[in-house]
Design a protein around this motif. Structure first.
Motif, mmCIF file in Angstrom:
data_model
loop_
_atom_site.group_PDB
_atom_site.id
_atom_site.type_symbol
_atom_site.label_atom_id
_atom_site.label_comp_id
_atom_site.label_asym_id
_atom_site.label_seq_id
_atom_site.Cartn_x
_atom_site.Cartn_y
_atom_site.Cartn_z
ATOM 1 N N GLY A 156 -16.831 10.469 3.600
ATOM 2 C CA GLY A 156 -16.571 9.063 3.872
ATOM 3 C C GLY A 156 -15.823 8.896 5.184
ATOM 4 N N ASP A 157 -16.315 8.022 6.049
ATOM 5 C CA ASP A 157 -15.820 7.853 7.421
ATOM 6 C C ASP A 157 -15.028 6.544 7.530
ATOM 7 O OD1 ASP A 157 -15.654 7.278 10.221
ATOM 8 O OD2 ASP A 157 -17.430 8.494 10.592
ATOM 9 N N ASP A 158 -13.782 6.639 8.032
ATOM 10 C CA ASP A 158 -12.907 5.461 8.116
ATOM 11 C C ASP A 158 -12.989 4.716 9.450
ATOM 12 O OD1 ASP A 158 -11.418 6.896 9.998
ATOM 13 O OD2 ASP A 158 -9.643 7.124 8.746
ATOM 14 N N LEU A 159 -14.039 4.957 10.230
ATOM 15 C CA LEU A 159 -14.206 4.320 11.538
ATOM 16 C C LEU A 159 -14.008 2.813 11.461
ATOM 17 C CD1 LEU A 159 -15.262 4.692 14.540
ATOM 18 C CD2 LEU A 159 -17.497 4.101 13.629
ATOM 19 N N ALA A 160 -13.140 2.286 12.349
ATOM 20 C CA ALA A 160 -12.907 0.842 12.533
ATOM 21 C C ALA A 160 -12.193 0.177 11.377
ATOM 22 C CB ALA A 160 -14.210 0.115 12.838
ATOM 23 N N GLU A 161 -11.678 0.931 10.441
ATOM 24 C CA GLU A 161 -10.913 0.319 9.349
ATOM 25 C C GLU A 161 -9.538 -0.131 9.862
ATOM 26 O OE1 GLU A 161 -11.351 -0.534 6.313
ATOM 27 O OE2 GLU A 161 -13.340 0.274 5.884
ATOM 28 N N PRO A 162 -9.090 -1.324 9.509
ATOM 29 C CA PRO A 162 -7.773 -1.781 9.959
ATOM 30 C C PRO A 162 -6.628 -1.023 9.288
ATOM 31 C CG PRO A 162 -8.754 -3.382 8.475
ATOM 32 C CD PRO A 162 -9.815 -2.374 8.773
ATOM 33 N N ASP A 163 -6.828 -0.584 8.054
ATOM 34 C CA ASP A 163 -5.831 0.218 7.339
ATOM 35 C C ASP A 163 -6.531 1.495 6.903
ATOM 36 O OD1 ASP A 163 -4.077 1.426 5.532
ATOM 37 O OD2 ASP A 163 -3.355 -0.487 4.738
ATOM 38 N N ARG A 164 -6.385 2.507 7.696
ATOM 39 C CA ARG A 164 -7.154 3.736 7.473
ATOM 40 C C ARG A 164 -6.673 4.500 6.240
ATOM 41 N NH1 ARG A 164 -10.266 4.902 12.017
ATOM 42 N NH2 ARG A 164 -9.876 3.524 13.786
ATOM 43 N N VAL A 165 -5.381 4.472 5.984
ATOM 44 C CA VAL A 165 -4.862 5.161 4.804
ATOM 45 C C VAL A 165 -5.431 4.522 3.542
ATOM 46 C CG1 VAL A 165 -2.786 5.701 3.467
ATOM 47 C CG2 VAL A 165 -2.766 5.967 5.960
ATOM 48 N N ALA A 166 -5.383 3.193 3.473
ATOM 49 C CA ALA A 166 -5.933 2.491 2.314
ATOM 50 C C ALA A 166 -7.434 2.741 2.187
ATOM 51 C CB ALA A 166 -5.654 0.996 2.419
ATOM 52 N N ALA A 167 -8.141 2.761 3.313
ATOM 53 C CA ALA A 167 -9.582 2.994 3.282
ATOM 54 C C ALA A 167 -9.903 4.376 2.732
ATOM 55 C CB ALA A 167 -10.162 2.840 4.689
ATOM 56 N N CYS A 168 -9.125 5.363 3.126
ATOM 57 C CA CYS A 168 -9.376 6.732 2.651
ATOM 58 C C CYS A 168 -9.048 6.867 1.169
ATOM 59 C CB CYS A 168 -8.591 7.730 3.487
ATOM 60 S SG CYS A 168 -9.274 7.953 5.159
ATOM 61 N N ARG A 169 -8.000 6.179 0.725
ATOM 62 C CA ARG A 169 -7.703 6.179 -0.711
ATOM 63 C C ARG A 169 -8.866 5.558 -1.488
ATOM 64 N NH1 ARG A 169 -1.638 3.941 -0.079
ATOM 65 N NH2 ARG A 169 -0.464 5.899 -0.099
ATOM 66 N N ARG A 170 -9.391 4.444 -0.966
ATOM 67 C CA ARG A 170 -10.514 3.783 -1.638
ATOM 68 C C ARG A 170 -11.729 4.694 -1.691
ATOM 69 N NH1 ARG A 170 -14.233 0.852 1.391
ATOM 70 N NH2 ARG A 170 -15.847 -0.200 0.135
ATOM 71 N N LEU A 171 -12.046 5.353 -0.592
ATOM 72 C CA LEU A 171 -13.191 6.264 -0.559
ATOM 73 C C LEU A 171 -13.047 7.361 -1.610
ATOM 74 C CD1 LEU A 171 -13.662 6.622 3.295
ATOM 75 C CD2 LEU A 171 -15.380 5.723 1.715
ATOM 76 N N GLU A 172 -11.871 7.952 -1.672
ATOM 77 C CA GLU A 172 -11.655 8.999 -2.668
ATOM 78 C C GLU A 172 -11.810 8.432 -4.080
ATOM 79 O OE1 GLU A 172 -8.493 12.454 -4.078
ATOM 80 O OE2 GLU A 172 -7.923 11.101 -2.437
ATOM 81 N N GLY B 69 -15.262 8.306 -5.332
ATOM 82 C CA GLY B 69 -15.933 9.576 -5.588
ATOM 83 C C GLY B 69 -16.328 10.390 -4.385
ATOM 84 N N VAL B 70 -15.951 9.948 -3.188
ATOM 85 C CA VAL B 70 -16.269 10.705 -1.977
ATOM 86 C C VAL B 70 -15.519 12.040 -2.005
ATOM 87 C CG1 VAL B 70 -15.860 10.739 0.514
ATOM 88 C CG2 VAL B 70 -16.889 8.725 -0.565
ATOM 89 N N GLY B 71 -16.195 13.109 -1.581
ATOM 90 C CA GLY B 71 -15.608 14.436 -1.678
ATOM 91 C C GLY B 71 -14.888 14.922 -0.454
ATOM 92 N N MET B 72 -15.040 14.236 0.691
ATOM 93 C CA MET B 72 -14.345 14.621 1.921
ATOM 94 C C MET B 72 -14.172 13.376 2.770
ATOM 95 S SD MET B 72 -15.269 17.726 4.543
ATOM 96 C CE MET B 72 -14.214 18.118 5.932
ATOM 97 N N LEU B 73 -13.071 13.304 3.484
ATOM 98 C CA LEU B 73 -12.746 12.131 4.297
ATOM 99 C C LEU B 73 -12.814 12.479 5.782
ATOM 100 C CD1 LEU B 73 -9.669 11.076 2.173
ATOM 101 C CD2 LEU B 73 -11.932 9.988 2.149
ATOM 102 N N ILE B 74 -13.405 11.562 6.558
ATOM 103 C CA ILE B 74 -13.489 11.720 8.008
ATOM 104 C C ILE B 74 -12.602 10.664 8.642
ATOM 105 C CG2 ILE B 74 -15.015 11.934 9.994
ATOM 106 C CD1 ILE B 74 -15.677 13.816 7.651
#
Length: 245
Positions: A124-140, A143-148
């Protein structure tokens, strides 16, 4: 040899890995560059977005045939139609596909479902997200297995004075999540080699290190020598996760 990376975790990722991003526009250059990269010690091969657009499934199949022992990552940047896009790449031999954090939950979940069916790692790629930490938590959480953690090409070039770098929030993202994390976007070789120490042990080399970032053609110079030295340094690096991870 199985190339599956579907069940990659921080616990079983015991040494840093090197990924080459083939941000090229034709299969001939991609195959030649990949051959140099693998000979130099690169572990994973990425079908970069320009190559996806130019050659699509043909690139995945060609790389799968030539490099049966190396995991192949396809940078689809999926935003919709998630299951079909992932299914097509899985059928062609991909080991991992990318979906964007900006996509709808339904799309991310569809890609995750396809990953389960076809044995692929979903990144899951957090490109252009305003809150990248929150976006990565959401991706995980979806069910996403790796964060970009990704600072985009256009964003960096529009604001060179800002010195934008994925290293700036990397440790925060690693600390806030529990799956493997990767950092990409304009890093120098020395900066990229620091990623394992920040908890991001799959290190990507692409534009402008291996690929010319303006023409999207192979970079000039002795690519084999540069990649051999860089891969050796990455493989020797220590993986460190924040204490709160």
């Amino acid at each position: 040899m199985s190339t599956t990376i579907r069940h990659l975790t921080r616990e079983n990722l015991t040494r840093p890995l090197v990924q080459i991003s083939l941000d090229l526009t034709n299969n001939d250059e991609a195959l030649r560059t990949a051959a140099v990269a693998v000979e130099s010690g690169v572990d994973w091969i990425e079908v970069g977005t320009p190559l996806v657009l130019a050659e699509g499934l043909h690139a995945v199949r060609a790389l799968r045939k030539e490099f049966p022992d190396n995991p192949i990552v396809v940078d689809l940047k999926t935003m919709d139609g998630g299951y079909l896009e992932a299914e097509m790449m899985g059928d062609a031999g991909a080991d991992a596909v990318l979906v964007m954090a900006r996509a709808h939950d339904a799309t991310i979940e569809a890609v995750v479902n396809a990953g389960e069916r076809f044995g692929m790692l979903v990144m899951g790629d957090d490109l252009a997200e305003p809150d990248r930490v929150a976006a990565c938590r959401r991706l995980e959480g979806l069910g996403v297995g790796m964060l970009i953690h990704h600072i985009g090409y256009d964003h960096r070039n529009m604001h060179p004075e800002l010195g934008l770098s994925p290293l700036s929030e990397l440790t925060d993202i690693v600390a806030a999540t529990s799956v493997p994390v990767q950092a990409v976007g304009g890093l120098t070789i020395d900066e990229a080699i620091r990623c394992p120490e920040a908890g991001a042990p799959v290190v990507v080399f692409g534009a402008p290190l291996a690929i010319d970032g303006k023409t999207f053609s192979p970079a000039s110079g002795d690519l084999g020598r540069v990649l051999t030295e860089a891969a050796s340094r990455v493989h020797a690096a220590e993986i460190r996760y924040p204490a709160s991870a």
